[in-house]
Scaffold this motif. Sequence first.
Motif, mmCIF file in Angstrom:
data_model
loop_
_atom_site.group_PDB
_atom_site.id
_atom_site.type_symbol
_atom_site.label_atom_id
_atom_site.label_comp_id
_atom_site.label_asym_id
_atom_site.label_seq_id
_atom_site.Cartn_x
_atom_site.Cartn_y
_atom_site.Cartn_z
ATOM 1 N N SER A 219 12.521 -49.276 -17.409
ATOM 2 C CA SER A 219 11.136 -48.825 -17.550
ATOM 3 C C SER A 219 10.129 -49.969 -17.506
ATOM 4 O O SER A 219 9.056 -49.837 -16.921
ATOM 5 N N TYR A 220 10.481 -51.095 -18.147
ATOM 6 C CA TYR A 220 9.440 -52.075 -18.451
ATOM 7 C C TYR A 220 9.685 -53.442 -17.816
ATOM 8 O O TYR A 220 10.818 -53.803 -17.495
ATOM 9 N N THR A 221 8.604 -54.215 -17.747
ATOM 10 C CA THR A 221 8.727 -55.661 -17.539
ATOM 11 C C THR A 221 9.000 -56.269 -18.920
ATOM 12 O O THR A 221 8.721 -55.625 -19.946
ATOM 13 N N PRO A 222 9.506 -57.503 -18.973
ATOM 14 C CA PRO A 222 9.739 -58.123 -20.289
ATOM 15 C C PRO A 222 8.455 -58.196 -21.128
ATOM 16 O O PRO A 222 8.502 -58.011 -22.343
ATOM 17 N N ASP A 223 7.311 -58.444 -20.487
ATOM 18 C CA ASP A 223 6.035 -58.509 -21.236
ATOM 19 C C ASP A 223 5.674 -57.148 -21.822
ATOM 20 O O ASP A 223 5.273 -57.053 -22.986
ATOM 21 N N GLU A 224 5.796 -56.098 -21.023
ATOM 22 C CA GLU A 224 5.486 -54.751 -21.521
ATOM 23 C C GLU A 224 6.403 -54.383 -22.680
ATOM 24 O O GLU A 224 5.987 -53.740 -23.647
ATOM 25 N N TYR A 225 7.660 -54.813 -22.571
ATOM 26 C CA TYR A 225 8.648 -54.451 -23.591
ATOM 27 C C TYR A 225 8.244 -54.934 -24.982
ATOM 28 O O TYR A 225 8.496 -54.246 -25.979
ATOM 29 N N MET A 226 7.577 -56.089 -25.046
ATOM 30 C CA MET A 226 7.209 -56.645 -26.356
ATOM 31 C C MET A 226 6.310 -55.691 -27.151
ATOM 32 O O MET A 226 6.293 -55.719 -28.377
ATOM 33 N N GLN A 227 5.568 -54.836 -26.454
ATOM 34 C CA GLN A 227 4.724 -53.838 -27.133
ATOM 35 C C GLN A 227 5.504 -52.547 -27.407
ATOM 36 O O GLN A 227 4.978 -51.637 -28.049
ATOM 37 N N LYS A 228 6.713 -52.436 -26.881
ATOM 38 C CA LYS A 228 7.414 -51.145 -26.908
ATOM 39 C C LYS A 228 8.843 -51.258 -27.429
ATOM 40 O O LYS A 228 9.716 -50.473 -27.078
ATOM 41 N N ILE A 229 9.049 -52.243 -28.281
ATOM 42 C CA ILE A 229 10.372 -52.428 -28.879
ATOM 43 C C ILE A 229 10.701 -51.203 -29.726
ATOM 44 O O ILE A 229 9.868 -50.734 -30.510
ATOM 45 N N GLY A 230 11.900 -50.677 -29.540
ATOM 46 C CA GLY A 230 12.327 -49.515 -30.326
ATOM 47 C C GLY A 230 11.972 -48.183 -29.681
ATOM 48 O O GLY A 230 12.325 -47.135 -30.206
ATOM 49 N N TRP A 231 11.296 -48.192 -28.536
ATOM 50 C CA TRP A 231 10.964 -46.939 -27.856
ATOM 51 C C TRP A 231 12.165 -46.393 -27.078
ATOM 52 O O TRP A 231 12.145 -45.266 -26.590
ATOM 53 N N THR A 235 14.501 -53.091 -19.611
ATOM 54 C CA THR A 235 13.610 -53.823 -18.709
ATOM 55 C C THR A 235 14.366 -54.157 -17.416
ATOM 56 O O THR A 235 15.593 -53.999 -17.339
ATOM 57 N N PHE A 236 13.630 -54.645 -16.425
ATOM 58 C CA PHE A 236 14.272 -55.099 -15.191
ATOM 59 C C PHE A 236 15.341 -56.134 -15.517
ATOM 60 O O PHE A 236 16.455 -56.084 -15.000
ATOM 61 N N ASP A 237 14.998 -57.046 -16.424
ATOM 62 C CA ASP A 237 15.924 -58.146 -16.724
ATOM 63 C C ASP A 237 17.160 -57.669 -17.475
ATOM 64 O O ASP A 237 18.273 -58.147 -17.215
ATOM 65 N N LEU A 251 22.931 -52.087 -8.259
ATOM 66 C CA LEU A 251 22.099 -51.589 -9.362
ATOM 67 C C LEU A 251 20.900 -50.863 -8.769
ATOM 68 O O LEU A 251 20.222 -51.405 -7.888
ATOM 69 N N TYR A 252 20.662 -49.648 -9.240
ATOM 70 C CA TYR A 252 19.443 -48.921 -8.882
ATOM 71 C C TYR A 252 18.591 -48.795 -10.143
ATOM 72 O O TYR A 252 19.014 -48.154 -11.113
ATOM 73 N N CYS A 253 17.417 -49.423 -10.111
ATOM 74 C CA CYS A 253 16.503 -49.380 -11.250
ATOM 75 C C CYS A 253 15.747 -48.055 -11.218
ATOM 76 O O CYS A 253 15.208 -47.674 -10.174
ATOM 77 N N THR A 254 15.682 -47.352 -12.364
ATOM 78 C CA THR A 254 15.011 -46.055 -12.383
ATOM 79 C C THR A 254 14.222 -45.866 -13.675
ATOM 80 O O THR A 254 14.046 -46.800 -14.445
ATOM 81 N N PHE A 269 9.091 -55.515 -9.367
ATOM 82 C CA PHE A 269 10.488 -55.657 -8.947
ATOM 83 C C PHE A 269 10.700 -57.019 -8.274
ATOM 84 O O PHE A 269 11.687 -57.716 -8.561
ATOM 85 N N ALA A 270 9.771 -57.402 -7.408
ATOM 86 C CA ALA A 270 9.870 -58.708 -6.728
ATOM 87 C C ALA A 270 9.845 -59.845 -7.753
ATOM 88 O O ALA A 270 10.599 -60.821 -7.638
ATOM 89 N N GLU A 271 9.008 -59.701 -8.767
ATOM 90 C CA GLU A 271 8.957 -60.744 -9.816
ATOM 91 C C GLU A 271 10.282 -60.819 -10.571
ATOM 92 O O GLU A 271 10.763 -61.898 -10.898
ATOM 93 N N ALA A 272 10.879 -59.642 -10.824
ATOM 94 C CA ALA A 272 12.168 -59.613 -11.540
ATOM 95 C C ALA A 272 13.262 -60.290 -10.709
ATOM 96 O O ALA A 272 14.079 -61.042 -11.244
#
Length: 296
Positions: A219-231, A235-237, A251-254, A269-272
């Motif tokens: 669902s998330y980028t690592p940065d977005e994840y920091m606001q959504k821990i426990g949801w 992340t891509f990573d 791997l298919y990211c969905t 995705f390119a950044e990941a």
Amino acid sequence: MKIKFWGVRGSIASPGPATVKYGGNTTCIEVRSDAGELIILDAGTGIFPLSQSLFSEFPLTSNIFNTHTHWDHIQGLPFFIPFFVPGNTVKIHGAADPVSQKGISEILTTQLQYRFFPIREAELKADIEYFSLKEEEKIIIGDAVVTPVMMNHPVINFGYRVECNGKSVFFTGDHEPLRNIYTVDEPEEYAEYQAIMAEKNKSIMDVINGVDVLIADTSYTPDEYMQKIGWGHGTFDTSIQMAKEAKAKTLYCTHHEPTRSDNALEAVFAEALARNPRHDGDPEYFLAQEGLEIEL
Ligand SMILES: [Zn+2]
Ligand SMILES: [Zn+2]
């Protein structure tokens, strides 16, 4: 075995010009065994267009495996056309809910309450069978075998491995990698929790191991994840890491964010991929896309 994505979006359907390439329907994946058995992973809104493709096969037996009962994974279920045609059989597999003590057999009863939907469960024409699953208890569907394993999400979520004639796919459903809830300042609790996590991770990785296709909640980028821990999402990573550890071939990211446009999705995705360059023997990485078919 064949796999087709009918819905790749998380949380809520998001149609429109900005999402037309990857698609706006919520989670639904069609898996066909070599003998043609129909296995459907989740009944998000993508199950409606899937069901429109099935008319020529009626009378038909469908096996729906529900990862968990959050709306984005069940919202299309009342619109699954085989329910309305006599002669069809629909087998619904999923976890019982430990909080409400209700089995998967309650899913339609709940969704088809008359004030929410004009057709009652008793009025459906297909034969409907329910199977409440236990972790790692294999289910045989013709020439395919399905293995459920408990993932990490705010409600019980089964990931499913489907195998047929030596080929395999694993779908995580919604999954957040486990995190230690203690800090090193509480060394005893921290160590104890580390051991619990290691055991749980092993049980997950044992089921994913060596899979041809891993479809993972990204669902998330690592940065977005920091606001959504426990949801309850990855992340891509973390998905790339899981694919590498499992020695998955692809791997298919969905579970794409509903607010993420096609362009924005390709950019993150390119950044990941830039953060996680591929080495020899690593899995190949792709974005899941509505309409995409994979043949194994
Ligand atoms: Zn979801
Ligand atoms: Zn969920």
